[in-house]
Scaffold this motif. Structure first.
Motif, PDB file in Angstrom:
ATOM      1  N   ASP A 243       0.825  -1.212   0.000  1.00 28.82           N
ATOM      2  CA  ASP A 243       0.000   0.000   0.000  1.00 28.82           C
ATOM      3  C   ASP A 243       0.857   1.260   0.000  1.00 28.82           C
ATOM      4  O   ASP A 243       0.555   2.256   0.680  1.00 28.82           O
ATOM      5  N   GLY A 244       1.942   1.211  -0.733  1.00 28.27           N
ATOM      6  CA  GLY A 244       2.804   2.382  -0.867  1.00 28.27           C
ATOM      7  C   GLY A 244       3.869   2.519   0.203  1.00 28.27           C
ATOM      8  O   GLY A 244       4.769   3.357   0.085  1.00 28.27           O
ATOM      9  N   PHE A 245       3.791   1.708   1.243  1.00 30.97           N
ATOM     10  CA  PHE A 245       4.795   1.773   2.309  1.00 30.97           C
ATOM     11  C   PHE A 245       5.907   0.767   1.993  1.00 30.97           C
ATOM     12  O   PHE A 245       5.658  -0.425   1.836  1.00 30.97           O
ATOM     13  N   THR A 246       7.136   1.252   1.888  1.00 28.22           N
ATOM     14  CA  THR A 246       8.247   0.384   1.520  1.00 28.22           C
ATOM     15  C   THR A 246       8.506  -0.651   2.613  1.00 28.22           C
ATOM     16  O   THR A 246       8.433  -0.350   3.807  1.00 28.22           O
ATOM     17  N   THR A 247       8.803  -1.857   2.186  1.00 33.22           N
ATOM     18  CA  THR A 247       9.042  -2.969   3.125  1.00 33.22           C
ATOM     19  C   THR A 247      10.307  -3.730   2.720  1.00 33.22           C
ATOM     20  O   THR A 247      10.237  -4.865   2.260  1.00 33.22           O
ATOM     21  N   PRO A 248      11.483  -3.119   2.888  1.00 28.75           N
ATOM     22  CA  PRO A 248      12.713  -3.793   2.470  1.00 28.75           C
ATOM     23  C   PRO A 248      13.062  -5.002   3.342  1.00 28.75           C
ATOM     24  O   PRO A 248      13.708  -5.931   2.867  1.00 28.75           O
TER      25      PRO A 248
END
Length: 436
Positions: A243-248
């Motif tokens: 949902d647009g939140f980066t999750t590296p």
């Protein structure tokens, strides 16, 4: 479960047989008649037994140890009728105190030597692998419980009580067994966190999973008929954002999914270096249904090989370090909440065995238990080898032999102590199973 039981039983059978063999060989060496040689206890009946010469060999049905019965010795069999007869030249009681001492220590010596041999072989063949904190880029992942203790996502544990360690596993052990402070790197600075009862209790409750490194990841396999499959996820996909939140990092990904339970959200994917957008409906438990892989985790492992000489040297020391760790572990039980729940008897130990056969685990476990059995049997408790050894040493020092009445009463006290411990251990296992 069968493999877990087999792992424990095979290890215990090996250790018991070799321990009793130590008593058997030294007894025969000094001309003492061995009446019975049993693996496990044969209360009322035995699974198998056969008399060869003067000795009855057998396997009992109660897997709580084993024994050799020596002629003319007051032991757990409490064969007092034999002791009322005139001493025979082949009996234990007529032998010099120094010979009786060696016979009593025979099993303990075998246990220590066995542990040394196994540890030497393991060091020579396997070396040592550990999670290197110096290679950690992203620190550890923490949950709400750990954060209440003062830890934060990204913290890198580096030491305990001011002493630095390269191994994350060593930091875990020292923090649990003797730590007063935990040193971590946070935002480039080193800070010290107090280790109190709550902190130590949580380390113990999390088992080996208290310090979990954060890691980058990709999709390794997709579960059939899962939300991940419905969304179109494939092996090798990298999930860049939710949902647009980066999750590296996988911890970021899990946290974000938990915020969208039961909802449909867009996923930003990198597939074969190409960006892709997918829509996924998150399960109510905050998962999608795939297993992840992380090449990064492999880079954290450092390995050290040992020469044969180094392996031998470390193998001689390791049994005693293992015993020290076990003793410190017992001390830790008094420094945590509900320490009794952490005590594991045979039932609890079965649950700790691997569900697939693992020879490396088997030999590591056998070496550890062999060293521990040597220590336990050396304790000056009547009925154990150490208790018998104390009386032999007393006679050697004073020149006075304890009366048979004293030996009988001491043996009875020892039997009561040992049976009480067995009742506690088994009862504790059962209570833990019921109220887990």
């Amino acid at each position: 479960m069968l493999i877990q039981i087999a792992t424990l039983m095979l290890s215990l059978m090996l250790l018991v047989m070799l321990h009793e063999l130590g008593h058997y060989v030294t007894a025969r060496w000094f001309g003492v008649r061995v009446e019975r040689f049993f693996c496990f206890f044969d209360v009322k009946f035995a699974i198998w037994k056969k008399k060869i010469g003067d000795t009855v060999y057998g396997i009992g049905w109660l897997p709580l140890g084993g024994y050799v019965k020596l002629s003319g010795m007051i032991d757990e069999s409490m064969d007092l009728d034999q002791m009322k007869q005139e001493p025979k030249p082949w009996e234990f009681r007529v032998k010099p105190a120094w010979q009786r001492l060696i016979i009593m220590l025979g099993g303990i010596i075998v246990n220590i030597i066995l542990a040394m041999i196994i540890y030497t072989a393991l060091f020579a063949s396997q070396g040592k692998s550990y999670t290197d904190v110096n290679k950690m880029q992203y620190g550890i992942s923490t949950d709400a419980v750990q954060q209440k203790l003062g830890l934060r996502n990204g913290d890198i544990p580096v030491g305990v009580n001011g002493v630095k360690f390269n191994s994350l596993e060593d930091i875990y052990k020292e923090a649990l067994l003797g730590g007063n402070t935990l040193e971590v790197k946070r935002d480039g600075k080193e800070i010290s966190l107090p280790i109190n009862e709550d902190f130590r209790t949580q380390i113990l409750n999390y088992k080996q999973g208290f310090f979990i490194p954060q890691f980058t990841f990709f999709v390794d396999s997709v579960i059939e008929n899962s939300a991940a499959q419905a969304a179109g996820l494939q092996k090798g996909d990298k999930i860049i954002a939710v949902d647009g939140f980066t999750t590296p990092l996988f911890s970021d990904f899990k946290t974000k999914l938990s915020q969208y339970k039961g909802k449909t959200v867009p996923l930003s994917i990198e597939r074969k270096k190409e960006p892709i957008e997918l829509m996924a409906t998150i399960n109510k438990d905050g998962t999608l249904g795939f297993s992840q892989a992380s090449p990064y985790l492999e880079t954290l492992i450092s390995h050290q090989d040992y020469t044969l000489g180094e392996s031998f040297s470390k193998g001689l020391i390791e049994p005693f370090e293992s015993i020290a760790t076990q003793v410190r572990g017992i001390g830790t039980l008094f420094k945590v909440k509900d320490g009794r729940k952490q005590v594991a008897g045979p039932i609890g130990m079965v649950k700790q065995m691997p569900k697939k056969w693992n020879w490396l685990f088997f030999w590591s476990f056998t070496a550890m238990i062999s060293a521990w059995l040597a220590f336990i049997n050396l304790l000056p408790i009547p009925g154990l080898d150490g208790g018998h050894a104390v009386f032999a040493i007393y006679e050697m020092v004073t020149g006075k032999k304890p009366s048979e009445k004293v030996l009988e009463k001491a043996q009875m006290v020892g039997v009561v102590i040992i049976l009480s411990l067995m009742v506690f251990v088994f009862g504790n296992d059962i209570v833990n199973m019921i109220f887990k």
